[in-house]
Scaffold this motif. Structure first.
Motif, PDB file in Angstrom:
ATOM      1  N   GLY A  96       5.777  -3.553   3.292  1.00  0.00           N
ATOM      2  CA  GLY A  96       4.406  -3.328   3.747  1.00  0.00           C
ATOM      3  C   GLY A  96       4.111  -1.924   4.231  1.00  0.00           C
ATOM      4  O   GLY A  96       3.017  -1.655   4.714  1.00  0.00           O
ATOM      5  N   GLU A 122       8.438 -10.612  17.181  1.00  0.00           N
ATOM      6  CA  GLU A 122       7.239 -11.281  16.677  1.00  0.00           C
ATOM      7  C   GLU A 122       6.965 -10.824  15.249  1.00  0.00           C
ATOM      8  O   GLU A 122       7.555  -9.860  14.777  1.00  0.00           O
ATOM      9  CB  GLU A 122       6.036 -10.984  17.584  1.00  0.00           C
ATOM     10  CG  GLU A 122       5.777  -9.512  17.775  1.00  0.00           C
ATOM     11  CD  GLU A 122       4.790  -9.239  18.892  1.00  0.00           C
ATOM     12  OE1 GLU A 122       3.891  -8.431  18.658  1.00  0.00           O
ATOM     13  OE2 GLU A 122       4.926  -9.817  19.974  1.00  0.00           O
ATOM     14  N   ARG A 123       6.080 -11.526  14.563  1.00  0.00           N
ATOM     15  CA  ARG A 123       5.753 -11.190  13.178  1.00  0.00           C
ATOM     16  C   ARG A 123       5.198  -9.766  13.108  1.00  0.00           C
ATOM     17  O   ARG A 123       4.401  -9.353  13.952  1.00  0.00           O
ATOM     18  CB  ARG A 123       4.735 -12.184  12.631  1.00  0.00           C
ATOM     19  CG  ARG A 123       4.370 -11.931  11.197  1.00  0.00           C
ATOM     20  CD  ARG A 123       3.881 -13.183  10.517  1.00  0.00           C
ATOM     21  NE  ARG A 123       3.303 -12.937   9.222  1.00  0.00           N
ATOM     22  CZ  ARG A 123       4.000 -12.580   8.147  1.00  0.00           C
ATOM     23  NH1 ARG A 123       5.291 -12.425   8.225  1.00  0.00           N
ATOM     24  NH2 ARG A 123       3.401 -12.373   6.986  1.00  0.00           N
ATOM     25  N   VAL A 124       5.628  -9.034  12.095  1.00  0.00           N
ATOM     26  CA  VAL A 124       5.202  -7.648  11.905  1.00  0.00           C
ATOM     27  C   VAL A 124       4.158  -7.600  10.796  1.00  0.00           C
ATOM     28  O   VAL A 124       4.313  -8.237   9.754  1.00  0.00           O
ATOM     29  CB  VAL A 124       6.408  -6.759  11.519  1.00  0.00           C
ATOM     30  CG1 VAL A 124       5.960  -5.355  11.190  1.00  0.00           C
ATOM     31  CG2 VAL A 124       7.434  -6.745  12.628  1.00  0.00           C
ATOM     32  N   SER A 125       3.077  -6.867  11.032  1.00  0.00           N
ATOM     33  CA  SER A 125       2.095  -6.639   9.969  1.00  0.00           C
ATOM     34  C   SER A 125       1.754  -5.154   9.955  1.00  0.00           C
ATOM     35  O   SER A 125       1.737  -4.494  10.983  1.00  0.00           O
ATOM     36  CB  SER A 125       0.842  -7.488  10.193  1.00  0.00           C
ATOM     37  OG  SER A 125       0.192  -7.107  11.372  1.00  0.00           O
ATOM     38  N   TYR A 126       1.528  -4.655   8.751  1.00  0.00           N
ATOM     39  CA  TYR A 126       1.206  -3.237   8.585  1.00  0.00           C
ATOM     40  C   TYR A 126      -0.169  -3.118   7.949  1.00  0.00           C
ATOM     41  O   TYR A 126      -0.646  -4.032   7.289  1.00  0.00           O
ATOM     42  CB  TYR A 126       2.236  -2.547   7.684  1.00  0.00           C
ATOM     43  CG  TYR A 126       3.634  -2.570   8.247  1.00  0.00           C
ATOM     44  CD1 TYR A 126       3.992  -1.735   9.291  1.00  0.00           C
ATOM     45  CD2 TYR A 126       4.598  -3.436   7.741  1.00  0.00           C
ATOM     46  CE1 TYR A 126       5.268  -1.750   9.817  1.00  0.00           C
ATOM     47  CE2 TYR A 126       5.886  -3.452   8.256  1.00  0.00           C
ATOM     48  CZ  TYR A 126       6.208  -2.611   9.289  1.00  0.00           C
ATOM     49  OH  TYR A 126       7.473  -2.622   9.809  1.00  0.00           O
ATOM     50  N   ASN A 127      -0.787  -1.980   8.141  1.00  0.00           N
ATOM     51  CA  ASN A 127      -2.051  -1.694   7.473  1.00  0.00           C
ATOM     52  C   ASN A 127      -2.073  -0.217   7.099  1.00  0.00           C
ATOM     53  O   ASN A 127      -1.100   0.491   7.300  1.00  0.00           O
ATOM     54  CB  ASN A 127      -3.239  -2.081   8.361  1.00  0.00           C
ATOM     55  CG  ASN A 127      -3.224  -1.352   9.688  1.00  0.00           C
ATOM     56  OD1 ASN A 127      -2.951  -0.160   9.745  1.00  0.00           O
ATOM     57  ND2 ASN A 127      -3.516  -2.060  10.767  1.00  0.00           N
ATOM     58  N   SER A 146      11.826  -6.881  15.318  1.00  0.00           N
ATOM     59  CA  SER A 146      10.762  -7.320  16.207  1.00  0.00           C
ATOM     60  C   SER A 146      10.979  -8.768  16.620  1.00  0.00           C
ATOM     61  O   SER A 146      11.522  -9.565  15.865  1.00  0.00           O
ATOM     62  CB  SER A 146       9.415  -7.185  15.491  1.00  0.00           C
ATOM     63  OG  SER A 146       8.381  -7.659  16.302  1.00  0.00           O
ATOM     64  N   GLN A 168      15.672  -3.444   5.508  1.00  0.00           N
ATOM     65  CA  GLN A 168      14.709  -2.378   5.266  1.00  0.00           C
ATOM     66  C   GLN A 168      15.407  -1.027   5.236  1.00  0.00           C
ATOM     67  O   GLN A 168      15.144  -0.199   4.366  1.00  0.00           O
ATOM     68  CB  GLN A 168      13.613  -2.418   6.337  1.00  0.00           C
ATOM     69  CG  GLN A 168      12.388  -1.625   6.001  1.00  0.00           C
ATOM     70  CD  GLN A 168      11.224  -1.930   6.932  1.00  0.00           C
ATOM     71  OE1 GLN A 168      11.274  -2.851   7.752  1.00  0.00           O
ATOM     72  NE2 GLN A 168      10.161  -1.162   6.817  1.00  0.00           N
ATOM     73  N   SER A 178      10.415  -4.074  12.562  1.00  0.00           N
ATOM     74  CA  SER A 178      10.733  -4.759  11.315  1.00  0.00           C
ATOM     75  C   SER A 178      11.111  -6.212  11.559  1.00  0.00           C
ATOM     76  O   SER A 178      11.575  -6.573  12.637  1.00  0.00           O
ATOM     77  CB  SER A 178      11.909  -4.028  10.647  1.00  0.00           C
ATOM     78  OG  SER A 178      12.280  -4.669   9.444  1.00  0.00           O
ATOM     79  N   GLU A 179      10.939  -7.027  10.544  1.00  0.00           N
ATOM     80  CA  GLU A 179      11.441  -8.394  10.573  1.00  0.00           C
ATOM     81  C   GLU A 179      12.865  -8.450  10.029  1.00  0.00           C
ATOM     82  O   GLU A 179      13.539  -9.463  10.163  1.00  0.00           O
ATOM     83  CB  GLU A 179      10.508  -9.316   9.788  1.00  0.00           C
ATOM     84  CG  GLU A 179       9.156  -9.461  10.466  1.00  0.00           C
ATOM     85  CD  GLU A 179       8.177 -10.323   9.695  1.00  0.00           C
ATOM     86  OE1 GLU A 179       8.610 -11.120   8.833  1.00  0.00           O
ATOM     87  OE2 GLU A 179       6.975 -10.193   9.959  1.00  0.00           O
TER      88      GLU A 179
END
Length: 131
Positions: A123, A69-74, A67, A17, A11-12
């Motif tokens: 996300g 680093e930047r977190v991205s979800y899909n 995290s 969250q 997570s950021e």
């Protein structure tokens, strides 16, 4: 001998969250440690979450970490919540939708269960079912 699979989210904003999930699904933080407890960590990272475990929606454990680093979800991974009670499923769907995106409205499906899908404001895709 066997193993268990546990959900671990990077997570950021792990604290934010976790608080959102506790408000949306009910629950509490069971364990939280920060990077500040590790020697040599820069001051800017000391308050970041190294490990957080929370219980949500009765007995389900989610684990999280901030995290570096930047977190991205899909949509490759989704979290599925299965309810016995329709009103609990609708409440969870509505709360998880706040600030997020309703992908599929919670509705009775041809297979006889209620199903809905939402991407929360962090996300994470949630599939909510009432059997």
């Amino acid at each position: 001998m066997g193993a268990q699979v546990h959900t671990y989210l990077m997570s950021e904003d792990a604290r934010g969250q976790a608080n959102f999930y506790m408000e949306s699904l009910g629950g509490e933080i069971q364990f939280l440690t920060t990077f500040g407890e590790t020697p040599g960590i820069p001051d800017a990272m000391k308050d970041k979450v190294m490990h957080l475990a929370l219980t949500v929606a009765s007995t389900n454990t989610l684990m999280m970490s901030d995290s570096f680093e930047r977190v991205s979800y899909n949509r490759n991974i989704c979290l599925a919540l299965n309810y016995d009670d329709e009103s609990e499923a609708r409440t969870a769907y509505a709360k998880l939708s706040e600030g997020g995106e309703s992908k599929y409205p919670l509705a009775l499906q041809p297979w006889g269960a209620y199903y809905g899908e939402v991407v929360d404001k962090f996300g994470i895709t949630w599939m909510i079912t009432k059997q």
